[in-house]
Structure formats: structure tokens, C-alpha cells
Design a protein around this motif. Sequence first.
Motif, PDB file in Angstrom:
ATOM      1  N   PRO A 109      36.884  56.199  42.942  1.00 33.50           N
ATOM      2  CA  PRO A 109      37.533  55.111  43.672  1.00 33.50           C
ATOM      3  C   PRO A 109      36.489  54.349  44.490  1.00 33.50           C
ATOM      4  O   PRO A 109      35.486  54.938  44.899  1.00 33.50           O
ATOM      5  CB  PRO A 109      38.524  55.855  44.576  1.00 33.50           C
ATOM      6  N   PRO A 110      36.631  53.070  44.693  1.00 37.44           N
ATOM      7  CA  PRO A 110      37.809  52.260  44.346  1.00 37.44           C
ATOM      8  C   PRO A 110      37.753  51.651  42.951  1.00 37.44           C
ATOM      9  O   PRO A 110      38.564  50.803  42.618  1.00 37.44           O
ATOM     10  CB  PRO A 110      37.763  51.163  45.407  1.00 37.44           C
ATOM     11  N   PHE A 111      36.799  52.072  42.116  1.00 36.01           N
ATOM     12  CA  PHE A 111      36.656  51.467  40.792  1.00 36.01           C
ATOM     13  C   PHE A 111      37.623  52.025  39.756  1.00 36.01           C
ATOM     14  O   PHE A 111      38.205  51.268  38.975  1.00 36.01           O
ATOM     15  CB  PHE A 111      35.202  51.598  40.317  1.00 36.01           C
ATOM     16  N   GLU A 112      37.786  53.330  39.717  1.00 36.29           N
ATOM     17  CA  GLU A 112      38.750  53.936  38.790  1.00 36.29           C
ATOM     18  C   GLU A 112      39.237  55.249  39.362  1.00 36.29           C
ATOM     19  O   GLU A 112      38.444  56.089  39.801  1.00 36.29           O
ATOM     20  CB  GLU A 112      38.150  54.160  37.394  1.00 36.29           C
ATOM     21  N   PHE A 113      40.536  55.387  39.359  1.00 36.90           N
ATOM     22  CA  PHE A 113      41.146  56.610  39.867  1.00 36.90           C
ATOM     23  C   PHE A 113      42.566  56.720  39.323  1.00 36.90           C
ATOM     24  O   PHE A 113      43.122  55.750  38.787  1.00 36.90           O
ATOM     25  CB  PHE A 113      41.157  56.628  41.403  1.00 36.90           C
ATOM     26  N   VAL A 114      43.129  57.901  39.425  1.00 42.16           N
ATOM     27  CA  VAL A 114      44.492  58.135  38.951  1.00 42.16           C
ATOM     28  C   VAL A 114      45.455  57.933  40.108  1.00 42.16           C
ATOM     29  O   VAL A 114      45.249  58.457  41.204  1.00 42.16           O
ATOM     30  CB  VAL A 114      44.651  59.565  38.390  1.00 42.16           C
ATOM     31  N   ALA A 115      46.484  57.150  39.862  1.00 41.14           N
ATOM     32  CA  ALA A 115      47.496  56.864  40.886  1.00 41.14           C
ATOM     33  C   ALA A 115      48.879  57.146  40.305  1.00 41.14           C
ATOM     34  O   ALA A 115      49.043  57.351  39.094  1.00 41.14           O
ATOM     35  CB  ALA A 115      47.398  55.412  41.335  1.00 41.14           C
ATOM     36  N   GLY A 116      49.874  57.155  41.180  1.00 34.24           N
ATOM     37  CA  GLY A 116      51.239  57.349  40.702  1.00 34.24           C
ATOM     38  C   GLY A 116      51.616  56.252  39.731  1.00 34.24           C
ATOM     39  O   GLY A 116      52.148  56.498  38.649  1.00 34.24           O
ATOM     40  N   THR A 117      51.311  55.029  40.123  1.00 34.68           N
ATOM     41  CA  THR A 117      51.541  53.865  39.267  1.00 34.68           C
ATOM     42  C   THR A 117      50.288  53.001  39.325  1.00 34.68           C
ATOM     43  O   THR A 117      49.914  52.507  40.392  1.00 34.68           O
ATOM     44  CB  THR A 117      52.742  53.031  39.755  1.00 34.68           C
ATOM     45  N   GLY A 118      49.628  52.838  38.196  1.00 34.79           N
ATOM     46  CA  GLY A 118      48.405  52.051  38.160  1.00 34.79           C
ATOM     47  C   GLY A 118      48.598  50.738  37.428  1.00 34.79           C
ATOM     48  O   GLY A 118      49.706  50.403  37.008  1.00 34.79           O
ATOM     49  N   VAL A 119      47.523  49.984  37.285  1.00 35.10           N
ATOM     50  CA  VAL A 119      47.622  48.711  36.563  1.00 35.10           C
ATOM     51  C   VAL A 119      47.663  48.941  35.051  1.00 35.10           C
ATOM     52  O   VAL A 119      48.187  48.127  34.288  1.00 35.10           O
ATOM     53  CB  VAL A 119      46.444  47.774  36.923  1.00 35.10           C
ATOM     54  N   ILE A 120      47.085  50.073  34.596  1.00 35.83           N
ATOM     55  CA  ILE A 120      47.175  50.467  33.188  1.00 35.83           C
ATOM     56  C   ILE A 120      47.675  51.913  33.173  1.00 35.83           C
ATOM     57  O   ILE A 120      46.913  52.842  33.436  1.00 35.83           O
ATOM     58  CB  ILE A 120      45.819  50.374  32.471  1.00 35.83           C
ATOM     59  N   ASP A 121      48.948  52.073  32.929  1.00 35.01           N
ATOM     60  CA  ASP A 121      49.575  53.402  32.997  1.00 35.01           C
ATOM     61  C   ASP A 121      49.334  53.994  34.388  1.00 35.01           C
ATOM     62  O   ASP A 121      49.616  53.349  35.379  1.00 35.01           O
ATOM     63  CB  ASP A 121      49.054  54.303  31.878  1.00 35.01           C
ATOM     64  N   GLN A 122      48.765  55.202  34.460  1.00 35.46           N
ATOM     65  CA  GLN A 122      48.514  55.825  35.764  1.00 35.46           C
ATOM     66  C   GLN A 122      47.130  55.518  36.323  1.00 35.46           C
ATOM     67  O   GLN A 122      46.761  56.018  37.378  1.00 35.46           O
ATOM     68  CB  GLN A 122      48.692  57.354  35.662  1.00 35.46           C
ATOM     69  N   TYR A 123      46.390  54.670  35.637  1.00 37.05           N
ATOM     70  CA  TYR A 123      45.015  54.381  36.046  1.00 37.05           C
ATOM     71  C   TYR A 123      44.929  53.099  36.868  1.00 37.05           C
ATOM     72  O   TYR A 123      45.488  52.069  36.497  1.00 37.05           O
ATOM     73  CB  TYR A 123      44.111  54.295  34.821  1.00 37.05           C
ATOM     74  N   GLY A 125      42.410  50.770  40.026  1.00 36.14           N
ATOM     75  CA  GLY A 125      41.086  50.526  40.566  1.00 36.14           C
ATOM     76  C   GLY A 125      40.520  49.186  40.127  1.00 36.14           C
ATOM     77  O   GLY A 125      41.106  48.467  39.308  1.00 36.14           O
ATOM     78  N   ILE A 126      39.373  48.839  40.674  1.00 37.44           N
ATOM     79  CA  ILE A 126      38.726  47.558  40.358  1.00 37.44           C
ATOM     80  C   ILE A 126      38.465  47.438  38.864  1.00 37.44           C
ATOM     81  O   ILE A 126      38.800  46.429  38.232  1.00 37.44           O
ATOM     82  CB  ILE A 126      37.402  47.423  41.140  1.00 37.44           C
ATOM     83  N   ASP A 127      37.863  48.463  38.293  1.00 35.53           N
ATOM     84  CA  ASP A 127      37.538  48.422  36.865  1.00 35.53           C
ATOM     85  C   ASP A 127      38.788  48.338  35.998  1.00 35.53           C
ATOM     86  O   ASP A 127      38.802  47.643  34.977  1.00 35.53           O
ATOM     87  CB  ASP A 127      36.738  49.665  36.468  1.00 35.53           C
ATOM     88  N   MET A 128      39.824  49.037  36.389  1.00 33.00           N
ATOM     89  CA  MET A 128      41.053  49.030  35.603  1.00 33.00           C
ATOM     90  C   MET A 128      41.711  47.647  35.613  1.00 33.00           C
ATOM     91  O   MET A 128      42.227  47.174  34.594  1.00 33.00           O
ATOM     92  CB  MET A 128      42.024  50.088  36.125  1.00 33.00           C
ATOM     93  N   ALA A 129      41.659  47.004  36.772  1.00 35.89           N
ATOM     94  CA  ALA A 129      42.228  45.658  36.878  1.00 35.89           C
ATOM     95  C   ALA A 129      41.418  44.669  36.042  1.00 35.89           C
ATOM     96  O   ALA A 129      41.986  43.792  35.377  1.00 35.89           O
ATOM     97  CB  ALA A 129      42.259  45.218  38.334  1.00 35.89           C
ATOM     98  N   ILE A 130      40.093  44.832  36.054  1.00 32.46           N
ATOM     99  CA  ILE A 130      39.234  43.958  35.245  1.00 32.46           C
ATOM    100  C   ILE A 130      39.509  44.188  33.759  1.00 32.46           C
ATOM    101  O   ILE A 130      39.613  43.235  32.979  1.00 32.46           O
ATOM    102  CB  ILE A 130      37.748  44.212  35.567  1.00 32.46           C
ATOM    103  N   ALA A 131      39.611  45.450  33.362  1.00 29.71           N
ATOM    104  CA  ALA A 131      39.876  45.782  31.960  1.00 29.71           C
ATOM    105  C   ALA A 131      41.185  45.159  31.482  1.00 29.71           C
ATOM    106  O   ALA A 131      41.261  44.591  30.386  1.00 29.71           O
ATOM    107  CB  ALA A 131      39.917  47.296  31.787  1.00 29.71           C
TER     108      ALA A 131
END
Length: 323
Positions: A109-123, A125-131
Motif C-alpha cells: 500500500p498505497p499502490f496495491e493491497f487487498v481490500a474488502g471492496t477494491g477497484v478490481i475485485d478485492q484489489y 490502490g494506485i496501481d490498481m486504479a491505473i490498471a
Amino acid sequence: MKKATKAAALILAMAMAVSTLTACGGEKDAAPDAANTEAAGAEADASEENAAEDTDAATDTDAAAEDAAADAAEGEAAAGEEEAGAEAAGAVTTKTEGVLTFGTNAEFPPFEFVAGTGVIDQYDGIDMAIAKQIAEDNGMTAAIENMEFDSLLVALQNGQIDAAIAAMTVTEDRKEAVDFSVPYYTATQVMIVKEDSDIAAAADMADKKICVVQGYTGEICVNDMGYSYEAFKKGTEAVLELVNGKCDVVVIDSATAQKYVDDNEGLKIVEDASAFESEEYAVAVQKGNTALLDMINKAIEAKLADGTISDLGVQYTEAVTAE
């Protein structure tokens, strides 16, 4: 004697008459035969002409068929050239049609981490949002394969993933194995101090009380310098130590540092490029996959230009440090 002569003459005359009549009848019979012969000849000529015409027609048909075949061959060749041209122009292909599969190590974090609800499934972070935005900008859906960081380059090489986005620093060694996009984030370590602090460089921390965030690059840097320090699980906890006068300096990522300084009066940022080397993060793709690399570069450049990535940095830094 005269009577005999007359009789003979009469007989001769009659014979000549019969002969003449017979000759005339023969001529009448010969005329139809000649006409029939001429008709047969005409029919033979017509048959020959028809046969010639049929031969010409067949020749024309064959020629037309050959022309059609040639046109079809030219069409196929043109289609092949167009297809080859499209490939040369850079048609993007992915592991799964319509899906852009990214590999990551969701433990940073804050680039990639597992969350209850993420931007891509449960993932998240900054990188996940960019992806996600890279995929959506190109009419695709983003998917994540979470794995050990050291497995990402191997996964790229064997086609398990299309790209890797994991706060991956661009290095010369990695460039030999994969191709990198334009950098989307520059990470530098900085020092947060109070405005009246005498710390102006990393060397000035030698006899100071230092706070870092556990597992962050700042901790690695301070440890490599040989300084003692105290590690906290959260950035907010480390900065609170500084605000309360319980430490002299916090070493942390620049984006995170700016947010803390903005939120707390009396603090400032001190940089030391000679002590803290910058790290450029980029997306990695399989070596030679220029079509995908170009697509990703265009998306990243657009996000850098309009401030999207900068906003994501602030958004996620704030969210993570607020936990």
C-alpha cells in the motif's frame, strides 16, 4: 425396197424420240440430286461454323474462369497484405480476448493491497486504479493475478499475464527480461521535520531520533545508513510522534510526506538527492510486445498529462494513512 427403207426410217425416228425422252428424264432426276448435294454441303459448313463458334465460346468461358481465378487470387493476396499490415501496425492481442490481465503483488500500500471492496475485485490502490483505467480506455476489462513479486517477470515471459503493475522499479537488469512503459510514478524518500529543525541533510540525522513506517522504503534507507530508528505500522503514527515532539524526523515517501505536511502546521519537507535515490515505477510487458506497450504508454501519458495519476497518489496515500 423403198417400203423397207421407209419402215427403217420410221423405226429409227421412234428410237431417237425414245432416247431423247429418256435423256430428258435423266436430267430432271440429276437436278434434285445436285440440290441435295449442295444442301448437304451447306449443312456441313453450318455444322463446322457452329462447332467453331462452340469452340470459341468454350475458349471464352475458360478465359473468363482464368480471369476470375486470377482476380480471386489477387483478392486473397490483398487481404493477406492487409492482415499483415494490421499486424505490423500493431494489433493488440491479450491472454483472454477483451480482458487485460495484470500481475501484481498486493502487499504494497498505497499502490496495491487487498481490500474488502477494491477497484478490481478485492484489489485496490494506485496501481490498481491505473490498471483499470488503462483497460477501460481501450475497451477492455482489467483482471488481476496476485502472486509473489519475484514471480511477475516469469509470469510475463510464459504468457500467464499480459502486463505487470506492482510499483515495479525500472532497473537495467529487469530491462533485459521485459519491456517497460514510460514511468508513471517517481518515488523518492524525504525527511519530514519541524520548521525550526536544524536537519538539512541525511547526514544530520546521525544523532537524532528517527521514525519510519515499517516495511516502507524509508525504513530500508535508514537501515542502510546504519542509523537507529523506531518503526510504526502507520504513517499517521510516525508523524504524530514528530508533531508531539517525541522524535526529530520522519523518513517517508515523498507523496505521503506532502499530504502530512499539508495536514499538520509547523512541519516541512527536507530533501537530499545524494542520500535518497529516486525510483521510477513503470508497467512491464513481455519483451517485444510493442503493440501492447504502445497502448499502455498512450494511456499513461494521457493520465499524467491530465493529472489523474497525481490525484490517485493523493487519494490513496490519504486513504491508507488514515486507516
